[in-house]
Design an enzyme around this catalytic site. Structure first.
Site, short mmCIF file in Angstrom:
data_model
loop_
_atom_site.label_atom_id
_atom_site.label_comp_id
_atom_site.label_asym_id
_atom_site.label_seq_id
_atom_site.Cartn_x
_atom_site.Cartn_y
_atom_site.Cartn_z
N GLY A 97 29.68 13.24 20.35
CA GLY A 97 30.72 12.44 19.71
C GLY A 97 32.02 12.49 20.49
O GLY A 97 32.05 12.85 21.67
N CYS A 146 39.31 25.12 12.80
CA CYS A 146 38.64 26.34 13.28
C CYS A 146 38.26 26.32 14.75
O CYS A 146 38.74 27.15 15.53
CB CYS A 146 37.41 26.60 12.42
N LEU A 196 31.81 29.25 6.05
CA LEU A 196 31.72 27.96 5.36
C LEU A 196 32.30 26.85 6.22
O LEU A 196 33.21 27.07 7.02
CB LEU A 196 32.43 28.00 4.00
N LYS A 204 51.09 24.32 -5.89
CA LYS A 204 49.63 24.48 -5.81
C LYS A 204 49.11 25.27 -7.01
O LYS A 204 48.10 24.91 -7.62
CB LYS A 204 49.27 25.26 -4.53
N LYS A 256 41.21 26.25 17.35
CA LYS A 256 42.03 27.48 17.41
C LYS A 256 41.19 28.71 17.78
O LYS A 256 41.66 29.57 18.52
CB LYS A 256 42.80 27.67 16.11
#
Ligand code: UGA
Length: 440
Positions: free
Chosen positions: A256, A263, A151, A35, A266
Site C-alpha cells: 500500500g 505505533c 491490540l 474526557k 514511532k
C-alpha cells in the site's frame, strides 16, 4: 481485584474496560476532565468498535475519574497506559509515564503491582521500579511488571479479549502470582489466550521487536510491489504465493501507500534510536523507516509526472485516517500527500467517513513560503468529493471507498484518473478509467 488504569487512550481505556468485563473493579484515571465527563455519561472518547457497548455492560465495575490519589491509594494493580510520543531525535518521550509514576509514589498506601503497558525503551521498567521504591511511603512493597500491549486500533476490544498472547515480564515471584491472577480469566474458555512469562527486559523488547518486524514486513512488501509494477508482475499474486509458506505467513503482506498510525512510525524510530545509542544500529529498521517515508509519496509522484503542474488542479483525496475503522490520523499518509498538494497550489477536496473533524482540528500544515497556496474543502459523500476533480488519490480502504461504484469516476470527474494507494479495486473492473495502484 482492585485495578486502576492511568490514561484513557486506546490502550488504557480498552484495557480497563476489558478487565472490568472479566470481573475486576476498575478505576480509569485521566487528566482530561472533558474526557472523564464523557465516559461518566457512557460515551467513549475514541471511536472503537464494541467499546461503548462494553462500557455500558460493565458500568457497575467501572469508575472514571481525574482523582488519581483516590484511585491509586489502595489499588492492587495500577496499569500505566499513557502515551510515549516521539521526540524530535526519534527517541521515546517518557514524560507522561514518569508523571504518572510520581503520582503513584505519592498516593500508594498498600502493596501494589505497577504494570507498564505503555511502550517504553528496554530498561525503563527497572528505572520505574527504583523510582517508585525510592519515593513511596516506607513499608510498602512495590513491584513493577512489563506487560506490553498488542491490540490494533479498529479491532482493539477483540484484540484484547482474544489476544494473540499475554506477555508479562516480572522479576519477583509475588508480582508473577498477582499478574497471573489478574489475567487468569483470559487464559480460560472462551478466550484461551496464551500467557508468556519472561524477564522484564525481554518483555519490553518483545513489544518493540514485534511492531518493528510487522513494519519491516510492510516496507519489504511495498518495495517488492514497486518492483513488480516496473517488471509487470502483480503484487497480490506474489503476496499470495509467498504467504502460503507457513514460515512467511499471509498476514501483513498487503502492499500500500505506507504504514501510519500511533505505533509503527514511532516504535521503529525509537528502537532504531536505542540501537544506535547502544552501538548496534539496526540497519534493517533504518531501511524500513526510509522505505516507508518514500512509499507514502509514490502515487503523488506518479500524479505529478502525469499532470506535470498541479497548481489550480482539483485533486480529490479519499480517506484521511491511517487505516479504516479508526478516527486516528497520526502519521497517516493522507497528511504528507495533502501537505504537498497544497504546497503545489492544488485545490484539495477531502473525504473521510469518520476522520474529518479530527483532521480539521488536529492537522496543521507547515507549507513552504513560496508559490501559490492550495485550498482544502471537506465533503460528506464520495460523489460530491470527486465531482469535477482532475484526479483522485485513495489513501484509506474504507468500505465506502472499496464498494464505490467505479462507473461514477467516469461520470463525475473531469477525467477519470484514479491513483489507488490501497488497491481497493480488482484490476479487471478498472478498464474504463485511468487507474494506477500499488504493485500491479
Ligand atoms: C499496531 C500493531 O498491529 C499492534 O499489534 C500494536 O499493538 C499496535 O500497533 C501498538 O503498538 O499499539 P495499529 O497501529 O493499530 O496496530 O494498526 P495496524 O493494523 O497494525 O496497521 C498499521 C499500519 O500498517 C496501517 O497504516 C496499515 O494500513 C498498514 N498496513 C498493515 C499495511 O500497509 N499493510 C498490511 O499488510 C498491514
Amino acid at each position: 481485584m482492585k485495578v486502576a488504569v492511568a490514561g484513557t487512550g486506546y490502550v488504557g481505556l480498552v484495557t480497563g474496560v476489558a478487565l472490568a468485563h472479566i470481573g475486576h473493579n476498575v478505576t480509569c484515571v485521566d487528566v482530561d476532565e472533558q474526557k472523564i465527563k464523557k465516559m461518566q455519561c457512557g460515551i467513549s472518547p475514541i471511536y472503537e468498535q464494541d467499546l461503548e457497548k462494553l462500557m455500558h455492560e460493565n458500568q457497575e465495575r467501572l469508575i472514571y475519574t481525574t482523582d488519581y490519589k483516590n484511585a491509586y491509594k489502595n489499588a492492587d494493580v495500577i496499569i500505566i497506559g499513557v502515551g510515549t510520543p516521539e521526540r524530535k531525535d526519534g527517541s521515546a518521550n517518557l514524560d507522561y509515564v514518569y508523571t504518572v509514576c510520581n503520582q503513584i509514589a505519592e498516593s500508594l498506601q498498600q502493596d501494589c503491582v505497577v504494570v507498564v503497558k505503555s511502550t517504553v525503551p528496554i530498561g525503563t521498567n527497572d528505572e520505574i521500579e527504583q523510582l517508585l521504591r525510592d519515593n513511596s511511603a516506607k513499608g510498602i512493597n512495590i513491584y513493577v511488571a512489563s506487560n506490553p500491549e498488542f491490540l490494533a486500533q479498529g479491532t482493539a476490544v477483540h484484540d484484547t479479549l482474544y489476544a494473540s498472547r499475554i506477555v508479562v515480564g516480572v522479576e519477583d515471584k509475588r508480582a508473577e502470582e498477582i499478574m497471573h491472577t489478574l489475567y487468569k480469566p483470559l487464559t480460560l474458555e472462551p478466550y484461551n489466550v496464551p500467557y508468556l512469562s519472561t524477564s522484564r527486559r525481554s518483555a519490553e523488547m518483545i513489544k518493540y521487536a514485534s511492531n518493528d518486524f510487522l513494519a519491516l514486513k510492510i516496507s519489504y512488501i511495498n518495495e517488492i510491489a514497486n518492483l513488480c509494477k516496473k517488471l509487470g508482475a502483480n503484487i497480490e499474486e506474489v503476496a499470495k504465493g509467498m504467504g502460503l509458506d507457513p514460515r512467511i505467513g499471509n498476514k501483513f503482506l498487503k502492499a500500500g501507500i505506507g504504514y501510519g498510525g500511533s505505533c509503527f512510525p514511532k516504535d521503529t524510530k525509537a528502537l532504531h534510536w536505542l540501537s544506535t545509542c547502544n552501538g548496534t544500529e539496526l540497519l534493517t529498521i533504518k531501511a524500513c523507516i526510509e522505505v516507508n517515508k518514500k512509499q507514502k509519496l509514490v502515487l503523488l509522484n506518479e500524479l505529478i509526472n502525469d499532470l506535470h503542474c498541479l497548481e489550480g488542479k482539483t485533486i480529490a483525496v479519499l480517506g484521511l485516517t491511517f487505516k479504516p475503522g479508526t478516527d486516528d490520523l497520526r502519521d497517516a499518509p493522507s497528511i504528507d500527500n495533502i501537505s504537498l498538494l497544497l504546497d503545489m497550489g492544488a485545490k484539495v477536496k477531502a473525504y473521510d467517513p469518520i476522520g474529518i473533524e479530527n483532521f480539521k482540528n488536529h492537522v496543521h500544515f507547515k507549507l513552504s513560503n513560496d508559490g501559490v497556496k492550495g485550498t482544502i474543502d471537506y465533503y460528506e459523500s464520495i460523489d460530491e468529493t470527486i465531482t469535477d476533480a482532475d484526479a483522485v488519490l485513495i489513501m484509506t480502504e474504507w468500505p465506502e471507498i472499496v464498494n464505490y461504484e467505479i462507473g461514477n469516476y467516469k461520470k463525475l470527474m473531469k477525467e477519470p484518473r484514479v491513483y489507488d494507494g490501497r488497491n481497493c479495486y480488482p484490476l479487471e473492473n478498472t478498464k474504463e478509467i485511468i487507474y494506477s495502484s500499488i504493485g500491479r
